[in-house]
Design a protein around this motif. Structure first.
Motif, mmCIF file in Angstrom:
data_model
loop_
_atom_site.group_PDB
_atom_site.id
_atom_site.type_symbol
_atom_site.label_atom_id
_atom_site.label_comp_id
_atom_site.label_asym_id
_atom_site.label_seq_id
_atom_site.Cartn_x
_atom_site.Cartn_y
_atom_site.Cartn_z
ATOM 1 N N UNK A 12 -10.579 -18.248 -30.154
ATOM 2 C CA UNK A 12 -11.436 -17.518 -29.219
ATOM 3 C C UNK A 12 -12.671 -18.342 -28.855
ATOM 4 N N UNK A 13 -13.186 -19.101 -29.806
ATOM 5 C CA UNK A 13 -14.320 -19.975 -29.529
ATOM 6 C C UNK A 13 -13.934 -21.059 -28.528
ATOM 7 N N UNK A 14 -12.739 -21.610 -28.693
ATOM 8 C CA UNK A 14 -12.232 -22.600 -27.737
ATOM 9 C C UNK A 14 -12.136 -21.998 -26.341
ATOM 10 N N UNK A 15 -11.542 -20.831 -26.242
ATOM 11 C CA UNK A 15 -11.358 -20.187 -24.951
ATOM 12 C C UNK A 15 -12.695 -19.835 -24.311
ATOM 13 N N UNK A 16 -13.602 -19.283 -25.087
ATOM 14 C CA UNK A 16 -14.900 -18.898 -24.540
ATOM 15 C C UNK A 16 -15.638 -20.107 -23.974
ATOM 16 N N UNK A 17 -15.562 -21.218 -24.681
ATOM 17 C CA UNK A 17 -16.207 -22.429 -24.193
ATOM 18 C C UNK A 17 -15.556 -22.971 -22.928
ATOM 19 N N UNK A 18 -14.236 -22.930 -22.877
ATOM 20 C CA UNK A 18 -13.518 -23.448 -21.705
ATOM 21 C C UNK A 18 -13.785 -22.609 -20.460
ATOM 22 N N UNK A 19 -14.117 -21.343 -20.641
ATOM 23 C CA UNK A 19 -14.386 -20.454 -19.508
ATOM 24 C C UNK A 19 -15.812 -20.567 -18.984
ATOM 25 N N UNK A 20 -16.625 -21.336 -19.639
ATOM 26 C CA UNK A 20 -18.025 -21.437 -19.220
ATOM 27 C C UNK A 20 -18.113 -21.977 -17.795
ATOM 28 N N UNK A 21 -18.672 -21.178 -16.903
ATOM 29 C CA UNK A 21 -18.878 -21.614 -15.522
ATOM 30 C C UNK A 21 -17.687 -21.454 -14.615
ATOM 31 N N UNK A 22 -16.599 -20.814 -15.064
ATOM 32 C CA UNK A 22 -15.449 -20.621 -14.184
ATOM 33 C C UNK A 22 -14.805 -19.266 -14.436
ATOM 34 N N UNK A 23 -14.164 -18.748 -13.389
ATOM 35 C CA UNK A 23 -13.564 -17.415 -13.465
ATOM 36 C C UNK A 23 -12.235 -17.417 -14.200
ATOM 37 N N UNK A 82 -19.579 -11.916 -29.597
ATOM 38 C CA UNK A 82 -20.198 -13.229 -29.369
ATOM 39 C C UNK A 82 -19.625 -13.949 -28.158
ATOM 40 N N UNK A 83 -18.510 -13.442 -27.617
ATOM 41 C CA UNK A 83 -17.771 -14.190 -26.594
ATOM 42 C C UNK A 83 -17.924 -13.534 -25.224
ATOM 43 N N UNK A 84 -19.083 -13.709 -24.610
ATOM 44 C CA UNK A 84 -19.368 -13.056 -23.337
ATOM 45 C C UNK A 84 -18.449 -13.556 -22.224
ATOM 46 N N UNK A 85 -18.114 -14.818 -22.234
ATOM 47 C CA UNK A 85 -17.242 -15.352 -21.186
ATOM 48 C C UNK A 85 -15.863 -14.705 -21.244
ATOM 49 N N UNK A 86 -15.367 -14.473 -22.449
ATOM 50 C CA UNK A 86 -14.060 -13.840 -22.604
ATOM 51 C C UNK A 86 -14.094 -12.403 -22.112
ATOM 52 N N UNK A 87 -15.142 -11.680 -22.419
ATOM 53 C CA UNK A 87 -15.251 -10.288 -21.971
ATOM 54 C C UNK A 87 -15.218 -10.205 -20.451
ATOM 55 N N UNK A 88 -15.954 -11.078 -19.776
ATOM 56 C CA UNK A 88 -15.966 -11.076 -18.314
ATOM 57 C C UNK A 88 -14.617 -11.498 -17.740
ATOM 58 N N UNK A 89 -13.994 -12.456 -18.385
ATOM 59 C CA UNK A 89 -12.666 -12.951 -17.984
ATOM 60 C C UNK A 89 -11.637 -11.836 -18.065
ATOM 61 N N UNK A 90 -11.636 -11.142 -19.165
ATOM 62 C CA UNK A 90 -10.703 -10.032 -19.326
ATOM 63 C C UNK A 90 -10.940 -8.956 -18.273
ATOM 64 N N UNK A 91 -12.196 -8.639 -17.989
ATOM 65 C CA UNK A 91 -12.510 -7.616 -16.985
ATOM 66 C C UNK A 91 -12.010 -8.026 -15.606
ATOM 67 N N UNK A 92 -12.172 -9.300 -15.249
ATOM 68 C CA UNK A 92 -11.668 -9.771 -13.946
ATOM 69 C C UNK A 92 -10.156 -9.624 -13.878
ATOM 70 N N UNK A 93 -9.500 -9.996 -14.945
ATOM 71 C CA UNK A 93 -8.034 -9.922 -14.976
ATOM 72 C C UNK A 93 -7.568 -8.476 -14.836
#
Length: 232
Positions: free
Chosen positions: A159-170, A203-214
Motif C-alpha cells: 500500500x505504501x508503494x501504491x500510495x507513493x506511485x499515485x502521487x500527483x496522478x489520477x 495514512x494513504x490519502x492518495x489511495x483513498x482518492x484513487x479508490x473514490x475516482x474509480x
C-alpha cells in the motif's frame, strides 16, 4: 458449433450464444472481468458460479478452467473461432486487445500498464488474500503470530508503494487502464477483511482518492454487482 462444443454450457446455458459468456462471482478477481466488459461495452452474458466445490470443482466448470477459479469466459465472437480463457489478468489483456481500450498498443505506455497489472497479480492480490485468511478468517486462530504479522507487514508495504506511485496522478499508469481495473477491487477487499486499522490505511490519502475516482465510474458501479450473488 458454440455452445455445443463447450460442456460448461450444459450447466450454465447460454441465452444468446452469439455473445461473450462470463462465468464468475463478485470477488475482487471476479469483478475485474465484469467491470472491463461494462467499460468496453462488449455484449455479454454473466453466469453466477459460486465458490462452492459443487460449482468450481464441477466437471462442467473444470472443462473451461482446470484451475477451478473464477472468472472464466468464452468469446464466440473471436475472429478465428471461440476463445476459452481463465485468469483475471489474462482476461483483462484479452479484452483490452480485442477492443483497443484501456491498454496502449505499444511502447513505454503499454509496458507501464502491464507492469502495474503484474504488480497486482503477483503482489497486491495474493498478499491481501493471505492477510484476509490470517487476520479475519480461519488463520486468525493460529497461535503463532508470525504468519499474520508477515502479511500485515507485506500488505502495508505494498500500500505504501501504491500510495507513493499515485502521487500527483489520477491513475496508476497515466490514463485509466486495465491496471486500475485490477488494483482497486483488491483495495475494496480491505473493507471485507475489516483490516483498515491494522493496516493504517488512514495514512494513504492518495489511495483513498484513487479508490473514490474509480468507484464513481458508472461502469464500475454496475460491474461490481455482476453477477449478482444469491439473496442480494
Amino acid at each position: 458449433m458454440f455452445p455445443d462444443d463447450f460442456p460448461i454450457t450444459a450447466r450454465w446455458p447460454a441465452t444468446d450464444p452469439k455473445v461473450i459468456q462470463l462465468y464468475s462471482y463478485p470477488t475482487p478477481n471476479g469483478v475485474k472481468a465484469s467491470i472491463m466488459l461494462e467499460e468496453t461495452g462488449l455484449p455479454y452474458e454473466a453466469h453466477l458460479v459460486t465458490l462452492s466445490d459443487d460449482d468450481v470443482k464441477s466437471d462442467a466448470f473444470l472443462s473451461l478452467n482446470p484451475n477451478n477459479k473464477i472468472p472464466a469466459l468464452i468469446d464466440p465472437t473471436a475472429a478465428n473461432g471461440p476463445v476459452e480463457l481463465f485468469e483475471s489478468g489474462a482476461i483483462l489483456i484479452y479484452l483490452a486487445e480485442k477492443t483497443g481500450k484501456f491498454l496502449p498498443a505499444d511502447g513505454a505506455a503499454r509496458a507501464d500498464v502491464l507492469k502495474w497489472l503484474m504488480w497486482q497479480m503477483g503482489g497486491l492480490g495474493p498478499m491481501l488474500g493471505q492477510l484476509g485468511f490470517f487476520y479475519r478468517f480461519a488463520g486468525k486462530d493460529i497461535e503463532d503470530p508470525r504468519p499474520r504479522d508477515r502479511y500485515i507487514g507485506e500488505a502495508r508495504r505494498l500500500l505504501t508503494v501504491l500510495n507513493g506511485a499515485l502521487d500527483g496522478q489520477d491513475w496508476i499508469a497515466g490514463d485509466y487502464s486495465i491496471a486500475d481495473i485490477a488494483i482497486v477491487p483488491w483495495l475494496r477487499a480491505i473493507d471485507f477483511y475489516e483490516a483498515h486499522d491494522v493496516l493504517g490505511t488512514a495514512d494513504f490519502a492518495n489511495i483513498a482518492a484513487y479508490r473514490a475516482r474509480f468507484e464513481a465510474r458508472p461502469a464500475v458501479q454496475k460491474g461490481l454487482n455482476i453477477p449478482k450473488p444469491p439473496n442480494s
